[in-house]
Design an enzyme around this catalytic site. Structure first.
Site, PDB file in Angstrom:
ATOM      1  N   SER A 231       0.982  -0.762   0.071  1.00  0.00           N
ATOM      2  CA  SER A 231      -0.012   0.133   0.439  1.00  0.00           C
ATOM      3  C   SER A 231       1.027   1.353   0.252  1.00  0.00           C
ATOM      4  O   SER A 231       1.701   1.176   0.191  1.00  0.00           O
ATOM      5  CB  SER A 231      -1.039   0.391   1.254  1.00  0.00           C
ATOM      6  OG  SER A 231      -1.650   1.319   1.165  1.00  0.00           O
TER       7      SER A 231
ATOM      8  N   TYR B 101      -2.929  -0.786  10.898  1.00  0.00           N
ATOM      9  CA  TYR B 101      -2.679  -1.424   8.928  1.00  0.00           C
ATOM     10  C   TYR B 101      -0.650  -0.852   8.677  1.00  0.00           C
ATOM     11  O   TYR B 101      -0.179  -1.108   8.141  1.00  0.00           O
ATOM     12  CB  TYR B 101      -3.810  -0.438   8.063  1.00  0.00           C
ATOM     13  CG  TYR B 101      -3.924  -0.677   7.096  1.00  0.00           C
ATOM     14  CD1 TYR B 101      -4.427  -1.710   5.937  1.00  0.00           C
ATOM     15  CD2 TYR B 101      -3.477   0.527   6.158  1.00  0.00           C
ATOM     16  CE1 TYR B 101      -4.540  -1.781   4.472  1.00  0.00           C
ATOM     17  CE2 TYR B 101      -3.397  -0.380   4.548  1.00  0.00           C
ATOM     18  CZ  TYR B 101      -4.054  -0.805   4.442  1.00  0.00           C
ATOM     19  OH  TYR B 101      -3.994  -1.219   2.701  1.00  0.00           O
TER      20      TYR B 101
END
Ligand code: BGC
Length: 255
Positions: free
Chosen positions: A143, A156
Protein backbone atom coordinates in the site's frame (compact mmCIF):
# COMPACT_ATOMS: atom_id res chain seq x y z
CA UNK A 1 0.31 -14.04 -23.97
CA UNK A 2 3.04 -13.55 -21.44
CA UNK A 3 2.12 -16.09 -18.73
CA UNK A 4 1.45 -19.16 -20.88
CA UNK A 5 2.33 -22.37 -19.01
CA UNK A 6 2.53 -20.64 -15.62
CA UNK A 7 0.43 -21.25 -12.52
CA UNK A 8 -0.44 -18.25 -10.35
CA UNK A 9 -1.85 -18.25 -6.82
CA UNK A 10 -3.62 -15.01 -5.93
CA UNK A 11 -4.72 -14.70 -2.31
CA UNK A 12 -7.92 -12.82 -1.58
CA UNK A 13 -9.00 -13.10 -5.20
CA UNK A 14 -12.74 -13.30 -4.59
CA UNK A 15 -13.04 -9.55 -4.93
CA UNK A 16 -11.35 -6.22 -5.60
CA UNK A 17 -7.70 -6.03 -6.64
CA UNK A 18 -7.12 -9.78 -6.19
CA UNK A 19 -10.00 -10.64 -8.48
CA UNK A 20 -8.72 -8.29 -11.20
CA UNK A 21 -5.21 -9.75 -10.94
CA UNK A 22 -6.44 -13.36 -11.10
CA UNK A 23 -8.52 -12.71 -14.22
CA UNK A 24 -5.82 -10.61 -15.92
CA UNK A 25 -3.21 -13.33 -15.32
CA UNK A 26 -5.60 -15.88 -16.85
CA UNK A 27 -6.01 -13.58 -19.87
CA UNK A 28 -2.24 -13.72 -20.21
CA UNK A 29 -2.36 -17.52 -20.25
CA UNK A 30 -1.85 -18.54 -16.60
CA UNK A 31 -3.82 -21.21 -14.77
CA UNK A 32 -4.93 -19.76 -11.45
CA UNK A 33 -5.53 -20.76 -7.85
CA UNK A 34 -8.23 -18.49 -6.45
CA UNK A 35 -8.20 -18.06 -2.69
CA UNK A 36 -10.88 -16.52 -0.55
CA UNK A 37 -11.89 -16.68 3.10
CA UNK A 38 -15.45 -17.47 2.09
CA UNK A 39 -16.32 -19.40 -0.97
CA UNK A 40 -19.26 -17.30 -1.90
CA UNK A 41 -20.52 -16.00 -5.15
CA UNK A 42 -17.54 -13.73 -5.63
CA UNK A 43 -14.86 -16.45 -5.61
CA UNK A 44 -17.08 -18.45 -7.98
CA UNK A 45 -17.38 -15.34 -10.14
CA UNK A 46 -13.58 -15.05 -10.38
CA UNK A 47 -13.30 -18.76 -11.16
CA UNK A 48 -16.02 -18.59 -13.83
CA UNK A 49 -14.24 -15.71 -15.59
CA UNK A 50 -10.99 -17.72 -15.59
CA UNK A 51 -12.67 -20.88 -16.92
CA UNK A 52 -14.31 -18.84 -19.66
CA UNK A 53 -10.82 -17.86 -20.80
CA UNK A 54 -10.03 -21.56 -21.21
CA UNK A 55 -7.68 -21.69 -18.22
CA UNK A 56 -7.66 -24.17 -15.34
CA UNK A 57 -8.73 -22.90 -11.95
CA UNK A 58 -8.81 -24.26 -8.40
CA UNK A 59 -10.65 -22.50 -5.60
CA UNK A 60 -9.11 -22.69 -2.14
CA UNK A 61 -11.02 -21.62 0.93
CA UNK A 62 -9.13 -20.81 4.08
CA UNK A 63 -8.27 -18.25 6.72
CA UNK A 64 -4.70 -17.12 6.03
CA UNK A 65 -4.37 -15.94 9.61
CA UNK A 66 -4.18 -19.65 10.48
CA UNK A 67 -0.89 -21.47 9.86
CA UNK A 68 -2.64 -24.71 8.90
CA UNK A 69 -4.77 -23.03 6.27
CA UNK A 70 -1.74 -21.26 4.87
CA UNK A 71 0.16 -24.55 4.54
CA UNK A 72 -2.87 -26.28 3.04
CA UNK A 73 -3.25 -23.51 0.45
CA UNK A 74 0.18 -24.10 -1.11
CA UNK A 75 -0.02 -27.91 -0.78
CA UNK A 76 -3.50 -28.17 -2.33
CA UNK A 77 -2.62 -25.67 -5.05
CA UNK A 78 0.38 -27.79 -6.06
CA UNK A 79 -1.63 -31.02 -5.94
CA UNK A 80 -4.49 -29.61 -7.97
CA UNK A 81 -2.63 -27.63 -10.64
CA UNK A 82 0.74 -29.41 -10.56
CA UNK A 83 2.96 -26.53 -9.45
CA UNK A 84 2.96 -22.83 -8.56
CA UNK A 85 5.18 -20.28 -10.35
CA UNK A 86 3.73 -16.98 -9.15
CA UNK A 87 2.49 -16.05 -5.67
CA UNK A 88 0.52 -12.83 -5.32
CA UNK A 89 0.08 -12.01 -1.63
CA UNK A 90 -2.96 -9.80 -2.02
CA UNK A 91 -5.27 -10.73 0.88
CA UNK A 92 -5.39 -7.85 3.32
CA UNK A 93 -7.62 -6.18 5.89
CA UNK A 94 -7.72 -2.87 7.73
CA UNK A 95 -9.50 -1.62 10.82
CA UNK A 96 -9.90 2.01 11.82
CA UNK A 97 -9.20 2.79 15.49
CA UNK A 98 -7.55 5.50 17.55
CA UNK A 99 -4.10 4.28 18.55
CA UNK A 100 -4.94 4.28 22.29
CA UNK A 101 -8.06 2.19 21.70
CA UNK A 102 -6.52 -0.60 19.61
CA UNK A 103 -7.10 -3.99 21.22
CA UNK A 104 -4.94 -7.08 20.98
CA UNK A 105 -7.73 -8.59 18.89
CA UNK A 106 -7.61 -5.68 16.41
CA UNK A 107 -3.84 -6.02 16.22
CA UNK A 108 -3.97 -9.78 15.60
CA UNK A 109 -6.78 -9.43 13.07
CA UNK A 110 -4.75 -7.07 10.86
CA UNK A 111 -1.20 -8.33 11.44
CA UNK A 112 -2.10 -12.02 11.18
CA UNK A 113 -3.53 -11.64 7.70
CA UNK A 114 -1.45 -8.82 6.24
CA UNK A 115 1.93 -9.85 7.64
CA UNK A 116 1.93 -13.34 9.18
CA UNK A 117 -0.20 -14.80 6.37
CA UNK A 118 2.00 -13.25 3.69
CA UNK A 119 5.17 -14.31 5.50
CA UNK A 120 4.30 -17.99 5.83
CA UNK A 121 2.51 -18.37 2.48
CA UNK A 122 5.73 -17.07 0.93
CA UNK A 123 7.80 -19.47 3.03
CA UNK A 124 5.83 -22.49 1.84
CA UNK A 125 5.88 -21.25 -1.75
CA UNK A 126 9.66 -20.84 -1.61
CA UNK A 127 10.07 -24.36 -0.14
CA UNK A 128 8.04 -25.67 -3.10
CA UNK A 129 10.29 -23.79 -5.54
CA UNK A 130 13.46 -25.06 -3.87
CA UNK A 131 12.14 -28.65 -3.78
CA UNK A 132 11.35 -28.53 -7.50
CA UNK A 133 14.45 -26.45 -8.34
CA UNK A 134 12.49 -23.80 -10.22
CA UNK A 135 12.56 -20.00 -10.25
CA UNK A 136 9.49 -18.05 -9.14
CA UNK A 137 7.84 -14.71 -8.57
CA UNK A 138 6.55 -13.21 -5.33
CA UNK A 139 4.39 -10.09 -5.64
CA UNK A 140 3.08 -8.50 -2.46
CA UNK A 141 0.17 -6.12 -2.66
CA UNK A 142 1.32 -3.59 -0.12
CA UNK A 143 0.00 0.00 0.00
CA UNK A 144 1.09 3.62 -0.23
CA UNK A 145 0.92 3.19 3.54
CA UNK A 146 4.14 1.18 3.55
CA UNK A 147 5.60 4.69 3.21
CA UNK A 148 2.88 7.22 3.98
CA UNK A 149 1.35 7.67 7.45
CA UNK A 150 -2.37 6.86 7.78
CA UNK A 151 -3.50 8.17 11.18
CA UNK A 152 -6.02 5.92 12.97
CA UNK A 153 -4.75 2.93 10.99
CA UNK A 154 -1.60 2.13 12.99
CA UNK A 155 -2.08 -1.64 12.68
CA UNK A 156 -2.40 -1.36 8.90
CA UNK A 157 0.67 0.90 8.64
CA UNK A 158 2.70 -1.46 10.85
CA UNK A 159 1.77 -4.40 8.63
CA UNK A 160 2.52 -2.62 5.34
CA UNK A 161 5.74 -1.09 6.64
CA UNK A 162 6.86 -4.61 7.51
CA UNK A 163 6.05 -5.78 3.98
CA UNK A 164 8.34 -3.09 2.62
CA UNK A 165 11.31 -4.53 4.51
CA UNK A 166 10.29 -8.14 3.92
CA UNK A 167 10.38 -7.47 0.16
CA UNK A 168 13.87 -5.95 0.31
CA UNK A 169 15.20 -8.71 2.55
CA UNK A 170 13.78 -11.67 0.62
CA UNK A 171 14.85 -10.21 -2.73
CA UNK A 172 18.45 -10.44 -1.51
CA UNK A 173 18.15 -13.83 0.17
CA UNK A 174 16.18 -15.50 -2.63
CA UNK A 175 17.81 -13.85 -5.64
CA UNK A 176 20.43 -16.60 -5.96
CA UNK A 177 17.59 -19.12 -6.45
CA UNK A 178 16.00 -17.15 -9.27
CA UNK A 179 13.11 -15.92 -7.12
CA UNK A 180 12.15 -12.26 -7.54
CA UNK A 181 10.24 -10.38 -4.86
CA UNK A 182 8.49 -7.05 -5.48
CA UNK A 183 5.79 -4.96 -3.87
CA UNK A 184 2.97 -3.11 -5.54
CA UNK A 185 1.74 -0.19 -3.46
CA UNK A 186 -1.75 0.87 -4.51
CA UNK A 187 -3.23 4.20 -3.43
CA UNK A 188 -6.96 4.78 -3.27
CA UNK A 189 -8.47 2.07 -5.45
CA UNK A 190 -12.22 1.49 -5.74
CA UNK A 191 -12.59 -1.81 -3.88
CA UNK A 192 -14.60 -3.25 -0.99
CA UNK A 193 -11.78 -2.46 1.51
CA UNK A 194 -12.64 1.25 1.36
CA UNK A 195 -16.41 0.84 1.23
CA UNK A 196 -16.82 3.46 4.00
CA UNK A 197 -14.80 6.05 2.12
CA UNK A 198 -16.57 5.38 -1.17
CA UNK A 199 -19.95 5.79 0.51
CA UNK A 200 -19.06 9.30 1.68
CA UNK A 201 -18.95 11.84 -1.21
CA UNK A 202 -17.38 14.52 1.05
CA UNK A 203 -14.45 12.26 1.92
CA UNK A 204 -13.98 11.19 -1.69
CA UNK A 205 -13.90 14.83 -2.84
CA UNK A 206 -11.29 15.73 -0.21
CA UNK A 207 -9.16 12.74 -1.19
CA UNK A 208 -9.36 13.60 -4.90
CA UNK A 209 -7.76 16.94 -4.00
CA UNK A 210 -4.62 14.94 -3.12
CA UNK A 211 -4.55 12.81 -6.26
CA UNK A 212 -2.80 14.62 -9.14
CA UNK A 213 -4.38 12.35 -11.75
CA UNK A 214 -7.78 13.41 -10.42
CA UNK A 215 -9.49 10.06 -10.04
CA UNK A 216 -9.56 6.99 -7.84
CA UNK A 217 -7.76 3.93 -9.15
CA UNK A 218 -9.42 0.84 -10.56
CA UNK A 219 -8.43 -2.76 -9.73
CA UNK A 220 -7.30 -3.15 -13.36
CA UNK A 221 -4.75 -0.33 -12.88
CA UNK A 222 -3.04 -2.63 -10.38
CA UNK A 223 -3.61 -5.86 -12.31
CA UNK A 224 -1.67 -4.69 -15.35
CA UNK A 225 1.46 -4.01 -13.28
CA UNK A 226 1.14 -7.31 -11.38
CA UNK A 227 0.96 -9.18 -14.68
CA UNK A 228 4.05 -7.40 -15.95
CA UNK A 229 6.01 -8.19 -12.76
CA UNK A 230 5.03 -11.86 -13.14
CA UNK A 231 6.17 -12.03 -16.77
CA UNK A 232 9.56 -12.95 -18.21
CA UNK A 233 9.92 -9.30 -19.28
CA UNK A 234 10.40 -8.40 -15.60
CA UNK A 235 13.05 -11.05 -14.99
CA UNK A 236 15.67 -8.54 -13.79
CA UNK A 237 13.32 -6.60 -11.50
CA UNK A 238 13.52 -7.44 -7.79
CA UNK A 239 13.46 -5.81 -4.35
CA UNK A 240 11.42 -2.76 -5.34
CA UNK A 241 8.09 -1.21 -4.54
CA UNK A 242 6.00 0.14 -7.41
CA UNK A 243 3.37 2.76 -6.59
CA UNK A 244 0.04 2.73 -8.42
CA UNK A 245 -1.54 5.75 -6.81
CA UNK A 246 -2.23 8.51 -9.35
CA UNK A 247 0.56 10.54 -7.73
CA UNK A 248 -0.95 10.47 -4.21
CA UNK A 249 2.24 9.62 -2.34
CA UNK A 250 4.19 12.73 -3.31
CA UNK A 251 1.25 15.09 -3.56
CA UNK A 252 1.84 18.04 -1.27
CA UNK A 253 0.47 21.49 -2.04
CA UNK A 254 -0.69 24.42 0.03
CA UNK A 255 -3.57 25.52 -2.15
C1 BGC B 1 -6.24 1.62 2.02
C2 BGC B 1 -7.45 2.48 1.72
C3 BGC B 1 -7.03 3.93 1.55
C4 BGC B 1 -5.92 4.03 0.55
C5 BGC B 1 -5.41 5.46 0.37
C6 BGC B 1 -5.20 1.85 0.97
O1 BGC B 1 -4.07 1.07 1.25
O2 BGC B 1 -6.61 0.26 2.04
O3 BGC B 1 -8.37 2.37 2.78
O4 BGC B 1 -8.14 4.69 1.11
O5 BGC B 1 -4.84 3.21 0.94
O6 BGC B 1 -5.16 6.06 1.59
Amino acid sequence: MTLEGKVALVTGSGQGIGQAIAVRMAQEGADVIVDDRNIGESAEETAAAIRKLGRRVYIFQGDLAKMDDNRRMIAEGVTELGKIDILVNNAGVEKRADFWAITEQDFDFVLNINLKGTFFATQDFVKHLLDTKRPGRVINISSVHEELPFPHFATYCASKGALKMLCRDLAVELGPFGVTVNNIAPGAIETPINRNLLGNPGLVQALLGHIPLGRLGKPDDVASLATFLASDEAGYVTGSTFFVDGGLLWSYHEQ
